[in-house]
Design a protein around this motif. Structure first.
Motif, PDB file in Angstrom:
ATOM      1  N   SER A 110       0.831  -1.203   0.000  1.00  0.00           N
ATOM      2  CA  SER A 110       0.000   0.000   0.000  1.00  0.00           C
ATOM      3  C   SER A 110       0.864   1.251   0.000  1.00  0.00           C
ATOM      4  O   SER A 110       0.601   2.210  -0.724  1.00  0.00           O
ATOM      5  N   THR A 111       1.913   1.234   0.814  1.00  0.00           N
ATOM      6  CA  THR A 111       2.823   2.373   0.867  1.00  0.00           C
ATOM      7  C   THR A 111       3.523   2.582  -0.472  1.00  0.00           C
ATOM      8  O   THR A 111       3.731   3.715  -0.914  1.00  0.00           O
ATOM      9  N   ALA A 112       3.857   1.478  -1.142  1.00  0.00           N
ATOM     10  CA  ALA A 112       4.599   1.569  -2.408  1.00  0.00           C
ATOM     11  C   ALA A 112       3.716   1.961  -3.585  1.00  0.00           C
ATOM     12  O   ALA A 112       4.215   2.532  -4.571  1.00  0.00           O
ATOM     13  N   THR A 113       2.415   1.686  -3.507  1.00  0.00           N
ATOM     14  CA  THR A 113       1.547   1.873  -4.678  1.00  0.00           C
ATOM     15  C   THR A 113       0.486   2.952  -4.523  1.00  0.00           C
ATOM     16  O   THR A 113      -0.176   3.301  -5.498  1.00  0.00           O
ATOM     17  N   ASP A 114       0.287   3.455  -3.309  1.00  0.00           N
ATOM     18  CA  ASP A 114      -0.802   4.405  -3.033  1.00  0.00           C
ATOM     19  C   ASP A 114      -2.173   3.785  -3.226  1.00  0.00           C
ATOM     20  O   ASP A 114      -3.159   4.498  -3.433  1.00  0.00           O
ATOM     21  N   LEU A 115      -2.250   2.467  -3.191  1.00  0.00           N
ATOM     22  CA  LEU A 115      -3.533   1.777  -3.194  1.00  0.00           C
ATOM     23  C   LEU A 115      -3.870   1.369  -1.765  1.00  0.00           C
ATOM     24  O   LEU A 115      -2.972   1.096  -0.964  1.00  0.00           O
TER      25      LEU A 115
END
Length: 723
Positions: A26-31
């Motif tokens: 989530s942190t890496a993808t903004d999802l």
């Protein structure tokens, strides 16, 4: 009369959650973690893999000439034919993949100056693939180069005949490669290339697309073929249910943006008759899968494929609209046929009352059914009964030949089953999930018995329910327009990358009723009790860990509430009305547009009895064991550590089921210590005191086959007493 609430008899497989890994992605993808858990379920477990998945256009693709060893030679053959105006002919297929492939190559070859013609075999009288009649016709017409699309890899004899007649043959196909490869001049098949190649999942239309673009590049053509060919690639790839991974995902994503402003007159007309002509933004795969694809496929099933070829190759708007209207009429006829045959099949099954727990496979044969649509009906029967379905109809008035289609569940391999029954069949083929077959009517009982034996070796009783595969648990307040828009980043969704499926426990049904023709669909209004500790809310406002930092403001702006009521629709589940007041729901998100307003609603695919859980119990207890989750590595985990004793004739035997890798082996021991070992996918049996000295036997000889049936009956009885 008050009806008693009832629940669909389904089995759920809920993916095991990995909260820590989902948070990292989530942190890496903004999802949000809800969606990064979906990525994990698809095998995307690193930031690099997620970036490549979300932005496929950034991947550097290998040269097709390096990936396909015969591509260069195929280009040489076609270039020479075009230069000398030698006739080129395409042999296609009557499904959407084959017809779009044929149209794609016709459009490309015409633009490149080729003298091009085509043929498609008759579905009803000839069946799939190139045949010697087509080869002879092409030769008589002066064809020099024969080009197959979406077929040919298994057509040894027709292609050998073409070579005898002096034709150059290029096979483009994507089906499984047989032991004996046809003697073509060049073969382009992704099944023959590196399994890790991004081109590996191409459908037939994808191979045709690569060939056409590579040929245009080799000829240094100034024609800009890519946009129109990409549209046809997209239509064929989605309609053929090809996996939306690798280059398929990349090119389909691009093609979906082109279709609303199509440059192809036939596609414009198809959009018009299907009600999609007002779409301005990129289409979604379901628009093709449920609106465009069926109108194309219907023609191949019950009409003349030439209608689709004309539709997709004409430059005349009026002619295109005329062909599209024909597609529309044929599709309506196809829907009516499917509905009639489905109801007749259900009535026949209910009258026969087969013991599906004992037989574990459903065989339905009736006269006067249209062969072109029985495969669709088979899929619907699988959904209804949860077992593999083999459905057939008689080909002739004398009812001597049966022609059929098969559809399956994850734990049952159709192609292997047909192999096991091979000596009862005239012709058969297929893959894990589906297949086709024909047989003499007097072999039907034998065929059915063989299927039952095979099914009993691979299927457990708990497999005999429709499977609902679920990605991640969500609370109703999380189901916002923001989440719906974020799901778009996972698109295009389809085979290999299905739409996310969420589930929510202990949902309260506020309203319910049936809608549609014959009241076949179930319409709901659902909510949850905000203060019910058995149904914890995971809304972003109360659980910051479930969202990215950027989403905090977005969630606030979206006015996420802890009290929410949503609409839901459950297709083809109207017969379960009324449901209990509380249930667990599995669903996809869909957009409802009404009078200028848009809202999120649920497309329900799973309903089960409510299972209240606590904050500490996240629903993981709902995850099926490996033996029941549909994983191919655990195919039909029917085996026993202790032998089962049974009687056959006046003798006692001992039987067990063992695993040899992914293969299953039935072992039956007699009082003298000899063992009969049977591997159904290999249609062989070994008998002896040990494997080294064992002799191979025909397991279909009456004594051995009846002994196997007795052993399977003993297994069923054992399962019934221990379950």
């Amino acid at each position: 009369m008050i009806r008693t609430p009832k629940i669909p008899n389904q089995r759920w497989h809920i993916a095991a959650p990995n909260h820590q890994k989902a948070a990292e992605l989530s942190t890496a993808t903004d999802l949000p973690p809800l969606l990064t858990q979906v990525l994990l379920n698809r095998g995307i477990d690193t930031a690099e893999a997620a970036t490549q998945f979300l932005h496929p256009e950034q991947e550097e693709l290998p040269s097709p000439l390096d990936a396909f060893p015969d591509l260069g030679h195929a280009i040489e053959i076609l270039s020479e034919a075009i230069a000398h105006q030698h006739k080129i002919a395409v042999c296609g297929d009557y499904d959407a993949d084959g017809m779009t492939s044929t149209a794609l190559l016709i459009r490309a070859m015409r633009r490149l100056g080729a003298a091009i013609d085509y043929a498609i075999p008759s579905r009803m009288s000839e069946g799939y693939g190139i045949n010697e009649r087509i080869v002879e016709d092409f030769h008589a017409a002066g064809v020099s180069v024969l080009l197959t699309v979406d077929n040919g890899i298994a057509a040894y004899n027709p292609i050998a005949r073409a070579r005898e007649l002096g034709l150059s043959v290029i096979v483009t196909d994507h089906h499984d490669v047989p032991l004996e490869i046809p003697p073509a001049n060049a073969i382009l098949n992704p099944k023959l290339i590196d399994p890790t190649s991004p081109y590996r999942g191409l459908a037939g239309v994808g191979v045709a697309y690569l060939l056409a673009l590579s040929l245009a590049e080799a000829l240094d053509s100034q024609e800009n073929l890519a946009p129109t060919l990409l549209e046809l690639f997209t239509l064929g790839t989605i309609a053929d249910l090809a996996p939306l991974t690798g280059v398929n995902r990349r090119w389909v994503q691009q093609g979906l943006t082109l279709l609303p402003q199509s440059q192809i007159e036939g596609v414009k007309a198809l959009l018009q008759v299907s009600g999609l002509s007002d779409e301005k933004e990129a289409l979604k795969p379901e628009a093709i899968g449920f609106r465009l694809g069926p109108r194309i496929n219907a023609v191949g099933r019950i009409g003349d494929p030439a209608i689709v070829i004309e539709l997709l190759t004409t430059e005349e708007p009026g002619h295109a609209l005329e062909m599209a209207m024909k597609c529309e009429a044929i599709n309506k006829q196809r829907r009516d046929l499917c509905e009639t045959i489905e109801q007749e099949a259900i009535a026949h099954i209910e009258a026969q009352q087969p013991d599906l727990i004992a037989e574990r496979v459903l065989v339905v044969v009736q006269s006067n059914w249209h062969h072109g649509v029985i495969g669709i009906v088979a899929s619907r029967l699988v959904e209804r009964y949860g077992v593999p379905v083999f459905i057939g109809t008689y080909e002739d008035d004398e009812q001597t030949i049966i022609r059929g289609s098969a559809r399956s569940i994850p734990e049952f391999h159709v192609s292997n089953a047909l192999q096991f029954c091979g000596d009862t069949l005239k012709k058969f083929g297929g893959h894990r999930a589906a297949g086709g077959f024909s047989l003499q009517a007097n072999q039907l009982a034998n065929f059915q018995l063989r299927l039952q034996v095979f099914a009993n070796m691979y299927l457990l009783p708990q497999h005999l329910k429709p499977l609902v595969t679920v990605d991640v648990q969500a609370s109703l307040p999380e189901l916002t327009m923001l989440l719906y828009e974020q799901i778009n980043q996972l698109h295009p969704c389809g085979m290999g990358n299905p739409d996310p499926v969420f589930w929510t426990p202990n949902v309260r049904i506020v309203e319910q009723g049936t809608v549609g023709r014959d009241r076949a669909h179930l319409k709901l209004m659902v909510t949850h009790d905000a203060h019910d500790s058995s149904n914890p809310t995971h809304a972003p406002s109360s659980h910051p860990s479930s969202m990215t930092p950027k989403d905090a403001k977005d969630a606030k702006d979206a006015h996420v509430s802890s009290d929410i009521t949503l609409k839901a629709i459950a297709w083809r589940l109207g017969g379960y009305c009324p449901l209990p007041n509380r249930v667990d729901l599995a669903y996809r998100l869909r957009l409802n547009e009404w009078k200028g307003k848009t809202s999120v609603e649920l497309e329900v695919i799973g309903i089960r009895a409510s299972t209240p859980i606590t904050d500490k119990q996240t629903g993981d207890q709902s995850i099926e064991s490996a033996s029941g989750n549909g994983n191919a590595n655990h195919l039909g985990a029917l085996w026993t550590t202790q032998p089962i004793t049974f009687q056959y004739g006046d003798r006692q035997y001992w039987s067990s089921m063992c695993c040899l890798g992914d293969e299953k082996e039935l072992r039956i021991r007699n009082p003298e210590g000899k063992v009969l070992a049977v591997q159904p996918s290999q249609k062989r049996g070994l008998i002896g005191a040990n494997r080294d000295s064992a002799e191979e036997v025909n397991v279909f000889e009456p004594h051995y086959f009846n002994l196997i049936c007795a052993a399977m009956t003993a297994f069923r009885s054992h399962q019934a007493t221990t379950s």
